[in-house]
Design an enzyme around this catalytic site. Sequence first.
Site, mmCIF file in Angstrom:
data_model
loop_
_atom_site.group_PDB
_atom_site.id
_atom_site.type_symbol
_atom_site.label_atom_id
_atom_site.label_comp_id
_atom_site.label_asym_id
_atom_site.label_seq_id
_atom_site.Cartn_x
_atom_site.Cartn_y
_atom_site.Cartn_z
ATOM 1 N N ASP A 8 44.016 -26.771 -3.290
ATOM 2 C CA ASP A 8 44.308 -28.066 -2.680
ATOM 3 C C ASP A 8 43.308 -29.080 -3.216
ATOM 4 O O ASP A 8 42.088 -28.846 -3.181
ATOM 5 C CB ASP A 8 44.200 -27.984 -1.159
ATOM 6 C CG ASP A 8 45.350 -27.203 -0.537
ATOM 7 O OD1 ASP A 8 46.269 -26.809 -1.281
ATOM 8 O OD2 ASP A 8 45.314 -26.985 0.685
ATOM 9 N N ASP A 129 56.879 -27.842 6.172
ATOM 10 C CA ASP A 129 55.678 -27.623 6.972
ATOM 11 C C ASP A 129 56.034 -27.859 8.426
ATOM 12 O O ASP A 129 56.574 -28.921 8.768
ATOM 13 C CB ASP A 129 54.574 -28.596 6.541
ATOM 14 C CG ASP A 129 54.317 -28.539 5.034
ATOM 15 O OD1 ASP A 129 54.366 -27.430 4.476
ATOM 16 O OD2 ASP A 129 54.076 -29.604 4.437
#
Length: 243
Positions: A8, A129
């Site tokens: 990330d 998500d």
Amino acid sequence: MIIIPAIDLRDGKCVRLAQGDFNRMTVYSDDPVEIALRWQAKGASRLHVVDLDGSRSGAPQNMTVVKDIIAAVDMSVEIGGGIRDLATLERYLSLGAGWVILGTAALRDEMFVREACRLHGRQVILGIDATDGMVAVQGWTEKTTVSAHELAAQYEDYGLAAIVYTDIKRDGMEKGVNIEATEAFARRIKTPVIASGGVSDIHDIEKVLSIEKFGVMGVIVGKSLYTGAVSLEEAVALTARNK
């Protein structure tokens, strides 16, 4: 089933968030390329990269770093975060990305996703998500009233390569994968699923392997690799034994 290490990116650094909270961030490296090469050396065949800054702003913010990662490794790379138009999608593919991940766009711009799938279907992954089964978008900062399955069903016949299903409450917490929710999600769709969020140890990898038969093709592993709670070599070897 494949093990997919996660990188990330925020401000060009390799970080992890707790439950998607940008205020609960840990920096693990100033050199994401070195991290990518590390995971490759430990047996990874695929890498999951997310531009966190891009996911919030709606446009890529770490493309140079992504370009450097793709150029440095021999493995396939899937990239997400801030891909909201065809030009951005095709720019990543031109850099050598194996897949692009569309998240917020799936809820906000069906026509774009439809066109992306028409042109590049097997290279498009849908990123869903969810918190308590409901979709969150805009870098997880905005909760919606759309269920994860409802959104997945909308794109079931678009020819997607896969769907990344992330349980936000588990992500970055090392509290275990939400196996029940992931299995239920995978059972209801035909598209292959990549599990994400909460891997804490090798037993979580074993649990995900147990639901591979329902269409779970891979699992993304993040924080537990960085803390050493999961050995990538051991995880890769485990999946190889179960082929």
